[in-house]
Design a protein around this motif. Structure first.
Motif, short mmCIF file in Angstrom:
data_model
loop_
_atom_site.label_atom_id
_atom_site.label_comp_id
_atom_site.label_asym_id
_atom_site.label_seq_id
_atom_site.Cartn_x
_atom_site.Cartn_y
_atom_site.Cartn_z
N SER A 61 26.97 11.54 -35.60
CA SER A 61 25.72 12.04 -35.01
C SER A 61 25.21 13.31 -35.67
O SER A 61 24.07 13.72 -35.43
CB SER A 61 25.91 12.28 -33.50
N CYS A 62 26.05 13.94 -36.50
CA CYS A 62 25.62 15.12 -37.25
C CYS A 62 26.51 15.27 -38.47
O CYS A 62 27.51 14.57 -38.62
CB CYS A 62 25.68 16.38 -36.37
N MET A 63 26.14 16.18 -39.36
CA MET A 63 26.95 16.43 -40.53
C MET A 63 28.25 17.14 -40.12
O MET A 63 28.30 17.85 -39.12
CB MET A 63 26.20 17.30 -41.54
N ASN A 64 29.29 16.97 -40.92
CA ASN A 64 30.54 17.64 -40.64
C ASN A 64 30.36 19.16 -40.60
O ASN A 64 31.02 19.86 -39.82
CB ASN A 64 31.59 17.28 -41.69
N TYR A 65 29.48 19.66 -41.46
CA TYR A 65 29.15 21.09 -41.47
C TYR A 65 28.72 21.54 -40.08
O TYR A 65 29.23 22.54 -39.56
CB TYR A 65 28.03 21.33 -42.47
N ASP A 66 27.80 20.82 -39.46
CA ASP A 66 27.29 21.19 -38.14
C ASP A 66 28.39 21.08 -37.09
O ASP A 66 28.48 21.90 -36.17
CB ASP A 66 26.11 20.31 -37.76
N ARG A 67 29.24 20.07 -37.22
CA ARG A 67 30.31 19.88 -36.25
C ARG A 67 31.30 21.04 -36.31
O ARG A 67 31.73 21.56 -35.27
CB ARG A 67 31.04 18.55 -36.52
N PHE A 68 31.65 21.46 -37.51
CA PHE A 68 32.61 22.56 -37.65
C PHE A 68 32.06 23.85 -37.06
O PHE A 68 32.73 24.51 -36.26
CB PHE A 68 32.97 22.79 -39.12
N TRP A 69 30.84 24.20 -37.43
CA TRP A 69 30.29 25.49 -36.98
C TRP A 69 29.92 25.46 -35.50
O TRP A 69 29.88 26.49 -34.83
CB TRP A 69 29.11 25.90 -37.86
N GLU A 70 29.71 24.28 -34.96
CA GLU A 70 29.50 24.13 -33.52
C GLU A 70 30.76 24.56 -32.77
O GLU A 70 30.70 25.27 -31.75
CB GLU A 70 29.16 22.67 -33.21
N VAL A 71 31.92 24.15 -33.27
CA VAL A 71 33.19 24.54 -32.68
C VAL A 71 33.42 26.04 -32.86
O VAL A 71 33.85 26.73 -31.93
CB VAL A 71 34.35 23.74 -33.29
N PHE A 72 33.14 26.54 -34.04
CA PHE A 72 33.32 27.96 -34.32
C PHE A 72 32.51 28.83 -33.35
O PHE A 72 33.03 29.79 -32.77
CB PHE A 72 32.89 28.25 -35.77
N VAL A 73 31.26 28.45 -33.14
CA VAL A 73 30.39 29.20 -32.23
C VAL A 73 30.88 29.09 -30.79
O VAL A 73 30.80 30.05 -30.02
CB VAL A 73 28.93 28.71 -32.36
N SER A 74 31.41 27.92 -30.43
CA SER A 74 31.90 27.75 -29.06
C SER A 74 33.09 28.67 -28.77
O SER A 74 33.34 29.03 -27.61
CB SER A 74 32.30 26.29 -28.82
#
Length: 233
Positions: A61-74
């Motif tokens: 549903s999104c790029m791996n880049y977005d998935r990683f930084w989504e977790v980082f921000v969380s």
């Protein structure tokens, strides 16, 4: 058999390495870089693993880049995104010291060149690293990014190994017929899964990873030297 394209894994295949030693060195360098910004070493490493796991579980549903930084921000909060420039700088500079714990095999260049003479060559390395880090590791192996028509990174991929959709995304993006492609890698679970898509496979045994102790009789396999002879035949 002539192949439309040969897909190569990088770490442990074209770039010899002990994965555990590499990860330990990589994390040590990263912690040293960002510790002055107030990151706790254990929490940072745990956070990177959580982000990596999220990329491996990515549903497309999104790029791996977005998935990683989504977790980082969380974990750290949106304001910590300002430190991304420091992380980018790390991969361009301090990360290069990790080369010292990797091996080097001059056959990697010979093999890729031989495959390029016969068809197309793709670097199908697990896309959990940014492009700058992947391009660096390519050069550590004695190759150049331009040796490949396509390279998977966390910026351009929506799935990870061993998800078959990771490979399907490459095949569709490059308009490749799986039945006319060969996947070359050292990890039984992550690379040989391409057989499920109808791809031919070759298991490199120099830095073999067989985490589930699978029977290897079903796979063509051998050393890098053996594979060079195979591709030349």
């Amino acid at each position: 058999m002539e192949y439309q394209a040969v897909l190569f894994d990088l770490d442990g295949t074209l770039l010899p390495m002990d994965q555990e030693q590499f990860v330990k060195t990589y994390f040590g360098l990263l912690v040293q870089k960002v510790a002055p910004l107030g990151y706790d070493a254990k929490q940072l490493i745990d956070s990177i693993w959580k982000g990596t796991y999220a990329m491996i579980q990515n549903d497309g549903s999104c790029m791996n880049y977005d998935r990683f930084w989504e977790v980082f921000v969380s974990i750290y909060g949106e304001e910590k995104m300002k430190d991304k420039e420091v992380f980018d700088s790390f991969y361009a500079h301090e990360f290069q010291a990790a080369k010292q714990v990797c091996g080097f095999n001059p056959l990697s260049k010979k093999i890729v060149d031989a495959c390029k003479e016969k068809g197309r060559v793709v670097l199908a390395t697990n896309p959990i690293f940014p492009q700058v880090a992947t391009h660096s590791r390519i050069r550590w192996a004695g190759l150049e990014p331009d040796d490949f028509e396509y390279i998977t990174t966390y910026e351009n991929s929506r799935f990870c190994k061993p998800n078959p959709y990771y490979y399907r995304e490459i095949l569709e993006q490059r308009n490749l017929d799986p039945k006319k492609c060969l996947m070359v890698g050292n990890d039984v679970q992550e690379d040989m899964i391409t057989m499920e898509l109808g791809m031919d496979t070759y298991l490199i045994t120099d830095c073999l990873i067989n985490s589930k102790n699978k029977d290897l009789h079903a796979y063509k396999k051998g050393s890098m030297e053996d594979f060079l002879q195979f591709i030349a035949s």
